[in-house]
Structure formats: C-alpha cells, structure tokens
Write a protein that holds these residues in place. Structure first.
Motif, PDB file in Angstrom:
ATOM      1  N   UNK A   1       0.794  -1.217   0.000  1.00 41.62           N
ATOM      2  CA  UNK A   1       0.000   0.000   0.000  1.00 41.62           C
ATOM      3  C   UNK A   1       0.825   1.265   0.000  1.00 41.62           C
ATOM      4  N   UNK A   2       2.101   1.177   0.417  1.00 43.05           N
ATOM      5  CA  UNK A   2       2.950   2.373   0.463  1.00 43.05           C
ATOM      6  C   UNK A   2       3.701   2.594  -0.840  1.00 43.05           C
ATOM      7  N   UNK A   3       3.637   1.633  -1.764  1.00 35.74           N
ATOM      8  CA  UNK A   3       4.391   1.754  -3.010  1.00 35.74           C
ATOM      9  C   UNK A   3       3.730   2.780  -3.940  1.00 35.74           C
ATOM     10  N   UNK A   4       4.586   3.463  -4.708  1.00 31.27           N
ATOM     11  CA  UNK A   4       4.074   4.492  -5.626  1.00 31.27           C
ATOM     12  C   UNK A   4       3.093   3.914  -6.634  1.00 31.27           C
ATOM     13  N   UNK A   5       3.378   2.681  -7.123  1.00 32.99           N
ATOM     14  CA  UNK A   5       2.505   2.158  -8.157  1.00 32.99           C
ATOM     15  C   UNK A   5       1.103   1.906  -7.624  1.00 32.99           C
ATOM     16  N   UNK A   6       0.959   1.646  -6.295  1.00 34.75           N
ATOM     17  CA  UNK A   6      -0.391   1.495  -5.753  1.00 34.75           C
ATOM     18  C   UNK A   6      -1.002   2.853  -5.447  1.00 34.75           C
ATOM     19  N   UNK A   7      -0.237   3.729  -4.809  1.00 32.28           N
ATOM     20  CA  UNK A   7      -0.773   5.048  -4.435  1.00 32.28           C
ATOM     21  C   UNK A   7      -1.200   5.813  -5.681  1.00 32.28           C
ATOM     22  N   UNK A   8      -0.302   5.856  -6.693  1.00 33.38           N
ATOM     23  CA  UNK A   8      -0.629   6.588  -7.909  1.00 33.38           C
ATOM     24  C   UNK A   8      -1.580   5.788  -8.805  1.00 33.38           C
ATOM     25  N   UNK A   9      -1.365   4.473  -8.878  1.00 33.34           N
ATOM     26  CA  UNK A   9      -2.175   3.650  -9.766  1.00 33.34           C
ATOM     27  C   UNK A   9      -3.625   3.526  -9.325  1.00 33.34           C
ATOM     28  N   UNK A  10      -3.934   3.771  -8.051  1.00 36.59           N
ATOM     29  CA  UNK A  10      -5.327   3.727  -7.622  1.00 36.59           C
ATOM     30  C   UNK A  10      -6.102   4.959  -8.078  1.00 36.59           C
ATOM     31  N   UNK A  11      -5.371   6.009  -8.533  1.00 41.80           N
ATOM     32  CA  UNK A  11      -6.048   7.236  -8.980  1.00 41.80           C
ATOM     33  C   UNK A  11      -6.149   7.323 -10.502  1.00 41.80           C
TER      34      UNK A  11
ATOM     35  N   UNK B   1      17.026  -8.069 -11.046  1.00 45.91           N
ATOM     36  CA  UNK B   1      16.441  -7.657 -12.327  1.00 45.91           C
ATOM     37  C   UNK B   1      15.987  -6.204 -12.259  1.00 45.91           C
ATOM     38  N   UNK B   2      15.987  -5.553 -13.401  1.00 46.43           N
ATOM     39  CA  UNK B   2      15.541  -4.157 -13.488  1.00 46.43           C
ATOM     40  C   UNK B   2      14.184  -4.138 -14.185  1.00 46.43           C
ATOM     41  N   UNK B   3      13.251  -3.413 -13.622  1.00 43.39           N
ATOM     42  CA  UNK B   3      11.878  -3.424 -14.130  1.00 43.39           C
ATOM     43  C   UNK B   3      11.330  -2.006 -14.160  1.00 43.39           C
ATOM     44  N   UNK B   4      10.227  -1.862 -14.930  1.00 45.67           N
ATOM     45  CA  UNK B   4       9.399  -0.665 -14.885  1.00 45.67           C
ATOM     46  C   UNK B   4       8.038  -1.069 -14.330  1.00 45.67           C
ATOM     47  N   UNK B   5       7.461  -0.216 -13.509  1.00 49.58           N
ATOM     48  CA  UNK B   5       6.154  -0.486 -12.934  1.00 49.58           C
ATOM     49  C   UNK B   5       5.085   0.180 -13.783  1.00 49.58           C
ATOM     50  N   UNK B   6       4.102  -0.606 -14.261  1.00 48.32           N
ATOM     51  CA  UNK B   6       2.968  -0.076 -15.009  1.00 48.32           C
ATOM     52  C   UNK B   6       1.706  -0.526 -14.286  1.00 48.32           C
ATOM     53  N   UNK B   7       0.860   0.429 -13.897  1.00 50.01           N
ATOM     54  CA  UNK B   7      -0.327   0.104 -13.107  1.00 50.01           C
ATOM     55  C   UNK B   7      -1.530   0.875 -13.639  1.00 50.01           C
ATOM     56  N   UNK B   8      -2.731   0.326 -13.357  1.00 50.70           N
ATOM     57  CA  UNK B   8      -3.973   0.972 -13.766  1.00 50.70           C
ATOM     58  C   UNK B   8      -5.041   0.643 -12.727  1.00 50.70           C
ATOM     59  N   UNK B   9      -5.918   1.585 -12.409  1.00 52.76           N
ATOM     60  CA  UNK B   9      -6.968   1.311 -11.433  1.00 52.76           C
ATOM     61  C   UNK B   9      -8.028   0.379 -11.999  1.00 52.76           C
TER      62      UNK B   9
END
Length: 573
Positions: free
Chosen positions: A126-136, A162-170
């Motif tokens: 819940x503290x990760x950026x992909x959840x905080x930003x991705x929920x909006x 490994x190196x990754x990019x986080x992609x999220x969507x609500x």
C-alpha cells in the motif's frame, strides 16, 4: 638569342591558368561536397535517435495499454470472483505478454490478492508508488532494481537484481468503486530489442551505439562500461535534451574519444505521457566522417588529373591559336614586300560561333539539371509517402491480427476472420489505388463490401446518398467498420435470411458524414450479452481513430447502426 615562338607562351599561360583554376575548383568542390556529406551524416544519426525514441514511446504505449485492457476484464473487476479465476486471467495475460516479470492484482486495501506466478500474494504494498498513484489514474514508473523479485529467482545473484518498470492501472467495479489496481513489472531486458532494431536501421554503419538515459541523466541502456553512470553535466547533448532540444553534436565523452552524437527526448505517444528519457545515438567521429575524408581525397586526386589534362589541352589549344596568327604574320610580311596576300578568313566569326554553341550547350545543361532536380524531388516525395503508408498499413494489420487472435476460439476461426478483414482492407485499398490514393468514393467502398451479399437481387442491398469523397485516413477505418457490419449481418442479421434487406443511407452536414445502416426482414434481434470483438473494432475504428460517434440499436425488427465521422478527421500517429 632566339625568341621562343608564340605557341610556347600560349601553352605556358593556358596550362598554368588551367592548372590553377582546376585546383581551386577542386578545393571548393571538395569543401562544398564535404559540408553536405557531413550534414547528411549528422542528419542520419539524428534520424536514428528520432527513430529509436519513437519506437520506445510506441512500445511503452503498447505496454501501457496492456494494463488498461487488463483492468477492464470482467473477472478482474468482479470483487466476488474466485481467486483461482483471477490467477488464470493474470497468468494468461503474462503468457500473452512474456516481457513482464510478473503481473498482479492489488486489492483496494493495498495487499496483493493474486499474481500470475502465485508468489508475493498477501504482501502489503500500500505504500508503493505504483499502488498510491495507480489507484487514482494509470501510472508508469521509471526503471529500478526489483530487489524482491530477485529473491524469487533461484540462482540469481542478489547483487544483480532484475531491473523493471512499474505499469499500473486502477480497477473499478460495476458500481464505480475502486476494486483494486492491476500491476505489471516490465522486465527492462525488453529494451534490448530496441538496440537490435537500431542496428538494423543503421544500415551496417560501424561503431554506432545507442544509449537510453533516465530523466536525471543516468544510463539505463547502452555500452556496459557506461551502464548506471550519470552523464548529466558531462555531455552538452544531455543538457540539450533536458532543455527540450533535438539535434546532433560532435563532443568528447568521458572515455576521451570524440563522438558524433544524435540526441532526442522521448515525448510519449497518444495518452501515454512518457518518462522523459533521453535517447543518444553516437558514432566515433573518425568513423562517422571517414566518408568525408575519402571524398576529399578523391576530389583532390581527380582535380590533379583534370589539371594535368588541362595543361595538355592548353598546349594543343595554343597550337590552334598560333596557326592563324602565323598565317596573319605571313600575310603581313607579304604585304610589306608588296606581294599578293591571302588573309585568313572567319577567325572572329568562328570564335563567335563557338561562343554561341557553348552558350546554347550551357542553357541545355541548366535545363537538364533543373529537370533532374525536379525528378529527384518527386521521387523522394513518393518514397516518403510510400514508407509512411506502408508503416500505417503494417501497424493496422499487426493490431488487427493481435485482436483477432485474442478473440478467436481456434486457429481455423482466426484464419477465417483474419483473412476476411484483410480482404476488406484490400478492397478499400483497391478503391483508393484506382484514385491514386487521393480519395475514395463512399459508394464505391460500400458497394465493394456489400455486393457479394446481394445474390443478384437489387432489392436486397439499397445504397442511398450523395457522392462523397473520403481521404485515405478516413476511408480505411470506415471500410473496416462497414465490413464488420456486413459480416455480422451475414452471420446473424438480415443478410442471413432469404428475404432480409439492408438499407444504407448517408448525408453530409456540419462537415461530417452521417451514415445510417438499417436491417429488416431478418431474424429477431436481441441485444448481445457482451460486446464482441467486431463491435469493439467498429467503436475503435470510428471513435478512436476518426474521432467520430457510433450508435447501435438492437431493435427486434433489425439492427440500426448510426455513424458520424468528421470528414477532416486527423491522421492517427
């Protein structure tokens, strides 16, 4: 002391003048040609940077869209759906897009509910950026080390995660409440494909290397000796990209070598905002400008050859000039002795004729040069236009193949649907080709799609409307939409019945085409339980690509479809 003859003076003078003039012209031509070649080489590197930046943006847009599509899946959106079903959806998504290290669903409370691999479930993020930003809103994060994923891979060196990019969507439930966040960890190894594409686009140029830098100037992709280094503050090209400029520059890099560097910033694609990456394409300056040095050597060598030939021609020309002068001297001597003389005739007239001929030849050469330049310009225009249209067509076919495969139940079904859609596209292209790709008549497109279903009966298909010329960017998507309507009518609608009829009427008002498709005398119609791929394709073709509107009325007596398409629709990027 005997005086040298006139021919010697003329030969020496003409030969020296020709030698000097030829060398000067060779030097000037060498400089002009070298400058143009350098500009072309710089432009090619800049174009390579532009090409790779565009590929990165388009590829990231595809991954961005993957999460948006997954967030609309009915199983993912249903809070009461079985956990095993959600895992299967996520696993199927990862099988479809293998570039993801893991795909997961985070619940509205911030805990991972399900993943494509079955790991990490129950973990609080819940503290990760992909959840905080991705929920909006849809979110994409820059490249980073995936320390947690490294622990899940046996045999992996923890010091080399490994190196990754986080992609999220609500994910929103049917009532509009937040049902969670879909998350994809995109493996950065995916970007290595960009390097291979660049090598193909460089046409075998030696020493060309591509680098991708983060917004703060850290090397994300490039030569191993530069991986992870920060180049901001060390290279003018990085500062230029960060200032929003795109160009080419010769600059000294940290390894002490001078490279010709083309640079460009990624700017996103459609609704994907981009991450502000910088793309640098470099080549060692000595290798980049090797053709320039070789051109200069060739021009100087041929200049010397031409100068030598000019000196020999001067000797020969001096003989031609001295001969009539000797005749005039003989005539003058005869006159002095009172003897009959014969004056050489037409000396000036011949010079005038030669000058006139040379002037005519010069005018002819100028005319031929202008015609060649115009022909070259037309050929380049045709090449760019062909390249542009081929790219757009291939992008359409690729998207159509992917979407058809995603909705096909079998290989045979995919083959039948895909071939039918390709044929629909080709029919529209045939109409455009007949008009030199300047425009296509709406009636011709409709007739090409619907005549196979008329069965020789004129009352079965009715086309009613004025003559409308469509640009290629409108004709192709509209033709695909009409094909889907015709295919649906042949399978389930009016054209599947013996007495079924289809009436297509259209008009133009307010700079927009308004088309009305009505089916009658066919089987009873009921609204579908879910939106199929054909319906989605119609909406995508008309609304997304052309900025128009689609209306579908599944009336019991027959389907009614209304389309509104701006005639000045923009071309899709």
């Amino acid at each position: 002391m005997p005086q040298p003859p006139l021919r010697v003076f003329l030969a020496l003078g003409l030969g020296a003048a020709g030698l000097v003039a030829t060398l000067v012209l060779a030097l000037v031509a060498s400089r002009v040609a070298s400058d143009r070649l350098e500009q072309r080489i710089e432009t090619e590197l800049s174009d390579l940077a532009y090409h790779m930046a565009g590929q990165l943006d388009r590829s990231m847009f595809e991954r961005w869209r993957d999460m948006l599509i997954l967030a609309q899946d009915d199983t993912i959106r249903d809070p009461g759906a079985d956990l095993a079903r959600k895992r299967r959806v996520l696993r199927r998504a990862q099988d479809t897009y293998p570039d993801y290290a893991i795909i997961g669903l985070v619940g509205p409370a911030g805990r991972i509910e399900a993943t494509s691999t079955g790991t990490l479930e129950g973990l609080d993020v819940g503290h990760r950026d992909y959840f905080v930003q991705g929920s909006r809103r849809p979110y994409v994060g820059d490249v980073h080390d995936a320390l947690l994923l490294a622990t899940l891979r046996p045999g992996r060196d923890p010091a080399d995660p490994p190196r990754v990019l986080d992609i999220a969507a609500p994910v929103h439930a049917e009532d509009g409440t937040l049902a969670g966040v879909v998350l994809g960890h995109l493996d950065w190894a995916w970007a290595r494909g960009m390097e291979a594409s660049l090598r193909e686009a460089s046409h075998g140029r030696r020493g060309v290397a591509a680098l991708v830098l983060s917004r703060d100037g850290r090397v994300l992709l490039g030569p191993e000796d530069l991986a992870g280094r920060t180049l901001a503050g060390h290279l003018p090209s990085v500062a230029q990209v960060q200032a929003g400029r795109d160009s080419t520059a010769a600059e000294r890099w940290p390894d002490g070598h001078t490279y010709l560097t083309g640079y460009r910033a990624t700017r996103g694609h459609r609704d994907y905002p981009g991450l502000g990456w910088a793309v640098l394409v470099r080549q060692d300056a000595s290798e980049a400008f090797a053709p320039v040095a070789e051109l200069r050597r060739q021009i100087l060598l041929w200049g010397l050859v031409v100068a030598t030939v000019a000196a020999g021609a001067g000797w020969f020309a001096a003989g031609l000039l001295a001969r009539p002068l000797r005749r005039l001297a003989v005539a003058a001597a005869a006159l002095g002795r009172g003897e009959p003389m014969q004056v050489p005739a037409t000396a000036v007239r011949e010079a005038h004729a030669i000058g006139h001929a040379l002037g005519a030849a010069a005018r002819m050469l100028r005319q031929e040069a202008a015609e060649r330049q115009a022909a070259d310009a037309r050929r380049q225009l045709l090449i760019h236009e062909l390249n542009h249209r081929v790219k757009n067509t291939l992008a359409t076919v690729q998207s159509m193949a992917r979407q058809t495969a995603r909705n096909a139940a079998s290989l045979e079904g995919f083959t039948h649907s895909f071939e039918a859609r390709l044929l629909a596209m080709s029919q529209t292209h045939n109409v455009l080709t007949a008009n030199h790709w300047e425009s296509a008549g709406l009636r011709g497109i409709l007739a090409a799609e619907l005549e196979p279903y008329a069965g020789g009966r004129r009352d079965r298909i009715t086309l009613d409307g004025p003559a409308v010329a469509l640009s290629p960017h409108v004709a192709v998507p509209l033709g695909m939409a009409v094909h889907e309507l015709a295919t649906n009518a042949a399978k389930y609608g009016a054209l599947s019945a013996e007495d079924g009829r289809v009436v297509v009427a259209w008009e133009v008002r307010d700079d927009a085409l308004h088309l009305r498709w009505r089916e009658s005398d066919g089987p009873a119609v009921a609204p579908p339980a879910r939106r199929g791929f054909g319906t989605r394709l119609i909406h995508a073709s008309i609304e997304r690509e052309l900025g128009g509107r689609v209306g579908l009325d599944f009336a019991p007596g027959g389907l009614l479809c209304t389309l509104a398409v701006p005639l000045a629709a923009r071309e899709a990027a």
